[in-house]
Design a protein around this motif. Structure first.
Motif, PDB file in Angstrom:
ATOM      1  N   UNK A   1       0.814  -1.212   0.000  1.00 40.94           N
ATOM      2  CA  UNK A   1       0.000   0.000   0.000  1.00 40.94           C
ATOM      3  C   UNK A   1       0.847   1.261   0.000  1.00 40.94           C
ATOM      4  N   UNK A   2       2.062   1.178   0.503  1.00 37.54           N
ATOM      5  CA  UNK A   2       2.948   2.348   0.546  1.00 37.54           C
ATOM      6  C   UNK A   2       3.459   2.731  -0.843  1.00 37.54           C
ATOM      7  N   UNK A   3       3.354   1.774  -1.791  1.00 40.61           N
ATOM      8  CA  UNK A   3       3.842   2.028  -3.146  1.00 40.61           C
ATOM      9  C   UNK A   3       2.710   2.235  -4.148  1.00 40.61           C
TER      10      UNK A   3
ATOM     11  N   UNK B   1     -14.333  -2.307  -0.701  1.00 38.63           N
ATOM     12  CA  UNK B   1     -13.109  -2.843  -0.111  1.00 38.63           C
ATOM     13  C   UNK B   1     -13.411  -4.275   0.314  1.00 38.63           C
ATOM     14  N   UNK B   2     -12.720  -5.241  -0.283  1.00 38.54           N
ATOM     15  CA  UNK B   2     -13.075  -6.651  -0.137  1.00 38.54           C
ATOM     16  C   UNK B   2     -12.094  -7.376   0.781  1.00 38.54           C
TER      17      UNK B   2
ATOM     18  N   UNK C   1      -9.740  -5.351   8.601  1.00 40.52           N
ATOM     19  CA  UNK C   1     -10.711  -4.270   8.364  1.00 40.52           C
ATOM     20  C   UNK C   1     -10.259  -3.000   9.069  1.00 40.52           C
ATOM     21  N   UNK C   2      -9.890  -3.112  10.333  1.00 40.59           N
ATOM     22  CA  UNK C   2      -9.468  -1.933  11.101  1.00 40.59           C
ATOM     23  C   UNK C   2      -8.205  -1.311  10.505  1.00 40.59           C
ATOM     24  N   UNK C   3      -7.216  -2.138  10.194  1.00 43.02           N
ATOM     25  CA  UNK C   3      -5.957  -1.627   9.658  1.00 43.02           C
ATOM     26  C   UNK C   3      -6.161  -0.956   8.302  1.00 43.02           C
ATOM     27  N   UNK C   4      -6.918  -1.597   7.436  1.00 45.72           N
ATOM     28  CA  UNK C   4      -7.134  -1.070   6.083  1.00 45.72           C
ATOM     29  C   UNK C   4      -7.906   0.239   6.108  1.00 45.72           C
TER      30      UNK C   4
ATOM     31  N   UNK D   1      -5.757   3.166   7.248  1.00 44.36           N
ATOM     32  CA  UNK D   1      -4.842   3.660   6.208  1.00 44.36           C
ATOM     33  C   UNK D   1      -5.608   4.474   5.173  1.00 44.36           C
ATOM     34  N   UNK D   2      -6.746   3.951   4.710  1.00 45.52           N
ATOM     35  CA  UNK D   2      -7.530   4.658   3.698  1.00 45.52           C
ATOM     36  C   UNK D   2      -8.085   5.975   4.241  1.00 45.52           C
ATOM     37  N   UNK D   3      -8.357   6.009   5.518  1.00 43.73           N
ATOM     38  CA  UNK D   3      -8.891   7.240   6.127  1.00 43.73           C
ATOM     39  C   UNK D   3      -7.878   8.387   6.011  1.00 43.73           C
ATOM     40  N   UNK D   4      -6.591   8.055   6.108  1.00 42.57           N
ATOM     41  CA  UNK D   4      -5.545   9.064   5.947  1.00 42.57           C
ATOM     42  C   UNK D   4      -5.473   9.552   4.502  1.00 42.57           C
ATOM     43  N   UNK D   5      -5.770   8.641   3.565  1.00 40.03           N
ATOM     44  CA  UNK D   5      -5.658   8.965   2.136  1.00 40.03           C
ATOM     45  C   UNK D   5      -6.849   9.749   1.596  1.00 40.03           C
ATOM     46  N   UNK D   6      -8.011   9.565   2.187  1.00 38.61           N
ATOM     47  CA  UNK D   6      -9.218  10.171   1.604  1.00 38.61           C
ATOM     48  C   UNK D   6      -9.167  11.688   1.699  1.00 38.61           C
TER      49      UNK D   6
END
Length: 258
Positions: A189-191, A202-203, A245-248, A251-256
């Motif tokens: 995900x970092x790349x 999100x599956x 679920x929590x980890x993903x 991370x996405x919350x920071x990106x949105x």
């Protein structure tokens, strides 16, 4: 932008303990509530707990003051108390009514009139057109207590969809703009450049099988927009679905950017 989380009906296959099952579902509900997920989909993956997962997710999302009206006594809810409270905006406390306040309620007929239980000391008369059952209402008068149907002012909770169909068919029915699979085989995900716009799916896989193993088992293929490893360098042999679920979502919350 709306987030859709997809979890398998085999989510709870590792345990037969109903209390532990309720706890695991509660962790997913809590993670989805923290990050504002609007839809949780339960897809067919060979499990037997689809109905249980749906019931528990809907129960904990329902405001406490409406649960007795909506849910009868049932064995599935025996250990619902181990699920953490969501504390989302729709879960209001009992206070003095205020004009303009929006509350979740349950509409019911009394004679020729429709009233709504909105979690206060007395039911409110509903003005305008309203169907019986759960709904969202705005207080327009305190004495007498009157409400009108209203739209939630922002994030209000999630909706649960038990598709009873395989993953590929469920994703097709969901009609999403972007579909992201989580997998240990995915791109770090970092790349990655993650397109979080529109209706985003999100599956997640099950405790014993990843997303692609589940697709293969049902002899299906699906063209994901992105396959991501959202927990790179994991030090445990496996990552539980509720942990993924929590980890993903974190991370996405920071990106949105909405």
């Amino acid at each position: 932008m709306s987030w859709h989380v997809f979890i398998p009906d085999s989510l709870l296959e590792e345990t037969s303990d109903l209390k532990l099952k309720a706890y695991k579902v509660g962790q997913i509900a809590r993670a989805c509530a923290i990050f504002g997920v609007e839809h949780i989909w339960i897809y067919k993956a060979g499990g037997r707990d689809g109905r249980l997962i749906k019931t528990l997710l809907e129960y904990v999302e329902t405001p406490q003051y409406l649960r007795k009206r909506i849910f009868p006594i049932m064995p599935e809810l025996r250990y619902a108390g181990v699920m953490p409270p969501l504390q989302i905006p729709s879960h209001k406390e009992k206070t003095s009514p205020r004009i303009g306040e929006i509350r979740e309620g349950f509409a019911f007929r009394r004679g020729k009139k429709i009233f709504a239980d909105i979690g206060l000391d007395r039911p409110a008369l509903v003005k305008g057109i309203a169907e019986e059952g759960r709904g969202t209402f705005k207080i327009i008068s305190v004495k007498p207590l009157r409400v009108v149907p209203a739209e939630p002012p922002g994030y209000w909770g999630y909706k649960v969809h038990w598709s009873k169909k395989s993953l590929a068919k469920t994703l097709k029915n969901a009609d999403l703009d972007v579909v992201i699979a989580t997998s240990r085989r995915g791109v770090d995900v970092r790349d990655a450049e993650v397109p979080l716009e529109g209706e985003v799916g999100i599956v997640f896989g099950s405790p014993r099988k990843g997303v692609f193993e589940i697709l293969e088992e049902f002899k299906e293929k699906y063209e994901f927009d992105l396959v991501l490893n959202t927990i790179p360098n994991q030090k445990t042999r496996t990552v539980r679905t509720e942990e993924a679920v929590l980890a993903t979502l974190a991370i996405f919350n920071i990106m949105r950017r909405d």
